[in-house]
Write a protein that holds these residues in place. Structure first.
Motif, mmCIF file in Angstrom:
data_model
loop_
_atom_site.group_PDB
_atom_site.id
_atom_site.type_symbol
_atom_site.label_atom_id
_atom_site.label_comp_id
_atom_site.label_asym_id
_atom_site.label_seq_id
_atom_site.Cartn_x
_atom_site.Cartn_y
_atom_site.Cartn_z
ATOM 1 N N LEU A 69 9.101 -7.183 -20.501
ATOM 2 C CA LEU A 69 9.078 -8.145 -18.987
ATOM 3 C C LEU A 69 10.374 -8.407 -19.118
ATOM 4 O O LEU A 69 10.839 -9.119 -17.959
ATOM 5 N N SER A 85 12.923 -7.397 -18.309
ATOM 6 C CA SER A 85 13.278 -6.691 -16.911
ATOM 7 C C SER A 85 12.936 -8.113 -15.581
ATOM 8 O O SER A 85 13.875 -7.573 -14.620
ATOM 9 N N GLN A 126 6.908 -5.227 -9.345
ATOM 10 C CA GLN A 126 8.389 -5.183 -10.362
ATOM 11 C C GLN A 126 10.078 -5.065 -9.456
ATOM 12 O O GLN A 126 9.486 -6.372 -8.448
ATOM 13 N N PRO A 158 7.391 -4.332 -16.290
ATOM 14 C CA PRO A 158 8.069 -4.244 -16.948
ATOM 15 C C PRO A 158 9.160 -2.541 -16.937
ATOM 16 O O PRO A 158 8.434 -1.858 -16.314
#
Length: 401
Positions: A160, A163, A310, A377
């Motif tokens: 996470l 990302s 995301q 992520p």
């Protein structure tokens, strides 16, 4: 490794070997490399890129992998390289009895984050698109010394952070129950303004310090005046049950993180108290006290967040909205700070324990939102067969307003 594409099975094989993935996983990847068979060419690759560079590697692990590799090739009636036989014979004579290996013995793993297409422009992504962190860990996650093991949710939080570096860079970040320190190493990599790691076990804290140094980070064991050294990570001894409010108020983070900390019902009241104090005090923000006679403003579920995703978000503002942060303060020390928040990642192993945690959060008058389906992520660890991102919940916790 830079010469391989990120989907190249040979890169996944090397990454799995460095991370000490189970032998069956390595054999499976070796077969992919050979089109279904462990050919002599595949064996030569394993020798050149894994075994010949394994000086100091955990010997019982190498012995078990070699045994499995040789057995599989022989079952296929293939030719085994002499080098493999010789190395296995060496380990057979030098390691007489695997039962003599201590369950809490430390091993050195290297965790490789492989950035897929579309993520090469991230500040967290190196030119090679392969980011490797060495870690000293316990050998067996199930037999004691669990604080020195790499838990699934710490892998998730690390993905996470890498990302979405914009959510953590230039932020003061505090992790509760930091274990091997992988999350903190990732926070330092994306240039969080301050990284403070904590654990309630002194041996875990010592191992964490070793891992930070392995990754060329400077370590502070106390909490002196704050400085701007981005290469500095602070480590704090913090048993949840005895953590004083004054000590926690001195921390004042922007972001609190926790990975797989929801496991022991007896510790949960102390955990929620620590989270509540950390979220109630920030550098220039005070959480408004909620009158005791008001119903708690706690919410749970992903509700309005379900349409956000995301890197499918069109811009940083979308990501920020999902994460619950404000956009106008990124990279700037000016202006008011947004309210602190916590990201807690967990695998729900016991529904009753998880429900108990939610009830304690509600009693503490904290808001909780499930971001599991909203803030995902990138898959940066595709070579880890046992790591299942889908089993992990991501919770965002904030003070009630």
């Amino acid at each position: 490794m830079e010469e391989h594409g990120l989907d190249d099975p040979s890169l996944h094989l090397v990454s799995a070997f460095l991370a000490m993935e189970p032998s069956d996983s390595l054999i499976s990847r070796a077969r992919v490399c050979g089109g279904g068979l462990i050919t002599e060419q595949v064996q030569e690759f394993i020798w050149d890129h894994c075994l010949s560079k394994a000086a100091g590697f955990h010997a019982p692990y190498l012995k078990n992998f070699l045994k499995k590799l040789i057995t599989e090739v022989e079952l296929e009636h293939g030719s085994v390289l002499d080098n493999l036989y010789e190395l296995y014979a060496h380990h057979m004579t030098s390691i007489k009895d695997n039962s003599l290996v201590k369950s809490d013995e430390k091993v050195h793993k290297k965790i490789s984050f492989l950035f897929p297409d579309g993520y090469s422009d991230l500040q967290s992504c190196p030119h090679s698109r392969v980011l490797v962190f060495p870690l000293q860990c316990s050998l067996n996650i199930l037999e004691g010394d669990t604080g020195c093991s790499i838990w699934p949710s710490s892998l998730f939080l690390s993905e996470l952070i890498l990302s979405y570096p914009e959510l953590f860079s230039s932020k003061s970040c505090f992790e509760i129950g930091s274990g091997v320190g992988l999350v903190g190493i990732c926070l330092a990599h994306v240039k969080a303004s301050e990284v403070i790691l904590s654990d309630g076990d002194l041996s875990t804290l010592a191992n964490m310090k070793s891992n930070l140094e392995l990754n060329h980070l400077n370590v502070e064991l106390e909490m002196p005046e704050r400085n701007k050294n981005l290469n500095m990570v602070k480590c704090m001894y913090l048993p949840w049950e005895s953590a004083s409010e004054s000590k926690l108020q001195d921390v004042m983070p922007d972001i609190v993180l926790g990975a797989d900390v929801i496991y022991d019902p007896a510790s949960l009241p102390h955990l929620v108290r620590v989270i509540s104090i950390l979220l109630s005090h920030a550098k220039s923000y005070s959480c408004r006290q909620v009158a005791s006679d008001l119903a708690p403003n706690s919410k749970y579920g992903n509700g309005e967040l379900h349409n956000k995703n995301q890197r499918n978000c069109e811009d940083l503002a979308d990501v920020s909205a999902v994460a619950g942060t404000t956009i106008n303060n990124y990279g700037s020390g000016d202006g008011p700070k947004e309210a602190p928040l916590a990201y807690i990642a967990c695998v729900v192993r016991n529904v009753e324990t998880f429900s108990y945690f939610l009830s304690l959060v509600d009693q503490a008058k904290l808001d909780i939102v499930d971001l599991t389906g909203s803030l995902k992520p990138a898959s940066l660890l595709p070579y880890m067969h046992a790591y299942n991102e889908a089993s992990i919940r991501l919770l965002r916790i904030t003070c009630s307003r």
